[in-house]
Motif scaffolding. Structure first.
Motif, mmCIF file in Angstrom:
data_model
loop_
_atom_site.group_PDB
_atom_site.id
_atom_site.type_symbol
_atom_site.label_atom_id
_atom_site.label_comp_id
_atom_site.label_asym_id
_atom_site.label_seq_id
_atom_site.Cartn_x
_atom_site.Cartn_y
_atom_site.Cartn_z
ATOM 1 N N GLU A 2 -8.366 -7.560 -13.960
ATOM 2 C CA GLU A 2 -7.683 -6.893 -12.844
ATOM 3 C C GLU A 2 -8.558 -5.784 -12.277
ATOM 4 O O GLU A 2 -8.671 -5.624 -11.052
ATOM 5 C CB GLU A 2 -6.339 -6.325 -13.314
ATOM 6 N N PHE A 16 -10.137 -5.644 -8.457
ATOM 7 C CA PHE A 16 -9.830 -4.518 -7.586
ATOM 8 C C PHE A 16 -11.112 -3.837 -7.111
ATOM 9 O O PHE A 16 -11.271 -3.524 -5.917
ATOM 10 C CB PHE A 16 -8.933 -3.524 -8.324
ATOM 11 N N LEU A 29 -2.008 -7.281 -10.549
ATOM 12 C CA LEU A 29 -2.714 -6.146 -9.965
ATOM 13 C C LEU A 29 -1.854 -5.485 -8.901
ATOM 14 O O LEU A 29 -1.741 -4.246 -8.854
ATOM 15 C CB LEU A 29 -4.040 -6.615 -9.368
ATOM 16 N N ARG A 30 -1.220 -6.273 -8.058
ATOM 17 C CA ARG A 30 -0.362 -5.712 -7.010
ATOM 18 C C ARG A 30 0.807 -4.932 -7.597
ATOM 19 O O ARG A 30 1.189 -3.877 -7.081
ATOM 20 C CB ARG A 30 0.157 -6.842 -6.110
ATOM 21 N N ILE A 49 -0.498 -1.586 -8.604
ATOM 22 C CA ILE A 49 -0.780 -0.749 -7.433
ATOM 23 C C ILE A 49 0.519 -0.196 -6.857
ATOM 24 O O ILE A 49 0.630 0.992 -6.545
ATOM 25 C CB ILE A 49 -1.547 -1.563 -6.366
ATOM 26 N N ILE A 83 -3.862 -4.653 -1.273
ATOM 27 C CA ILE A 83 -4.428 -5.984 -1.422
ATOM 28 C C ILE A 83 -3.611 -6.938 -0.565
ATOM 29 O O ILE A 83 -2.414 -7.095 -0.776
ATOM 30 C CB ILE A 83 -4.410 -6.461 -2.887
ATOM 31 N N PHE A 138 -9.108 -6.443 0.635
ATOM 32 C CA PHE A 138 -8.670 -5.064 0.463
ATOM 33 C C PHE A 138 -8.641 -4.393 1.832
ATOM 34 O O PHE A 138 -9.589 -4.498 2.608
ATOM 35 C CB PHE A 138 -9.646 -4.318 -0.457
#
Length: 237
Positions: free
Chosen positions: A164, A168, A207-208, A211, A219, A229
């Motif tokens: 991840e 990113f 990952l989202r 965030i 993203i 991004f």
């Protein structure tokens, strides 16, 4: 390297023990999910890599993976799955596995995956102590690839797994550039990669979520192509 392999097939373990020894790696084998988890928890900092079978007695690989991730977000986990269990592979990635290898597998393929993951996950602690500089900077995001920290408007994005973080950092380093799933697989997992592109989707989903726990989403999906991004629409503090 210290490897913990949690696999109930003793013949597979015996085979891999020879390959690990040839590489000069130390390996501990557990044939039961609960025993494997206990071995990990008893010496968390000892392990450089976890090889985790999906189907285990007493506690299956999914449960073991969840519990390991409660203890450590950083130890690399390679999950071993059956060739026809694609849904299990996606779920495994979503709950914290960094990679999967399908059974039956070539020992040399597994060794190559371990080496690639170890190179990417290894942190040079002397560099960490020497610098706190952020080498990826955008209007709202700052990332240090040395300390492996990522911030959105001053709020740390916590508990990023190695994959991840690498996704990113790569996307943020190239704002608004669209990366196809195939390109991301090649860049992050190294070429050649024999998995499928849903690996990327599973990691982007997690990952989202991390965030969004600290701020707005940066993203974006480019339908039919991949991901990019873009924090240009984020309101400044």
């Amino acid at each position: 390297m210290e490897i913990l392999m949690i696999e109930d097939n003793e013949a597979v373990c015996e085979m891999m023990a020879m390959f690990f020894e040839n590489e000069g790696w130390q390996a501990t084998f557990k044939h039961d999910g609960k025993e494997g988890l206990e071995a990990f928890a008893a010496a968390v900092k000892k392990w450089d890599m976890i090889i985790l079978d999906l189907n285990l007695p007493s506690m299956d690989g999914m449960q073991v993976c969840r519990e390991i991730r409660k203890i450590s977000q950083f130890v690399p986990i390679i999950m071993l799955t059956a060739r026809d269990s694609e849904s299990d592979q996606v779920i495994g990635l979503e709950i914290g596995a960094d990679e999967y290898v399908t059974k039956p597998f070539s020992p040399l393929t597994l060794i190559a995956r371990i080496k690639a993951m170890h190179r990417r996950a290894k942190v040079d602690h002397s560099q960490v102590q020497a610098t706190n500089d952020f080498d990826v900077l955008t209007d709202h995001v700052k990332i240090s690839t040395i300390t492996r920290e990522a911030y959105l408007d001053g709020n740390q994005i916590e508990s990023l797994t190695p994959k991840e973080f690498e996704l990113f950092a790569l996307l943020a380093e190239h704002p608004k550039q669209v990366f196809s799933r195939e390109h991301l697989l090649t860049r992050i997992w190294e070429d050649p990669y024999y998995g499928d592109e849903r690996t990327i989707d599973a990691h982007i989903k997690k990952l989202r979520q991390k965030i969004e726990a600290v701020g707005p989403q940066v993203i974006q999906t480019v339908w039919g192509v991949g991901y990019k991004f873009d924090d240009s629409g984020v309101e400044g503090k």
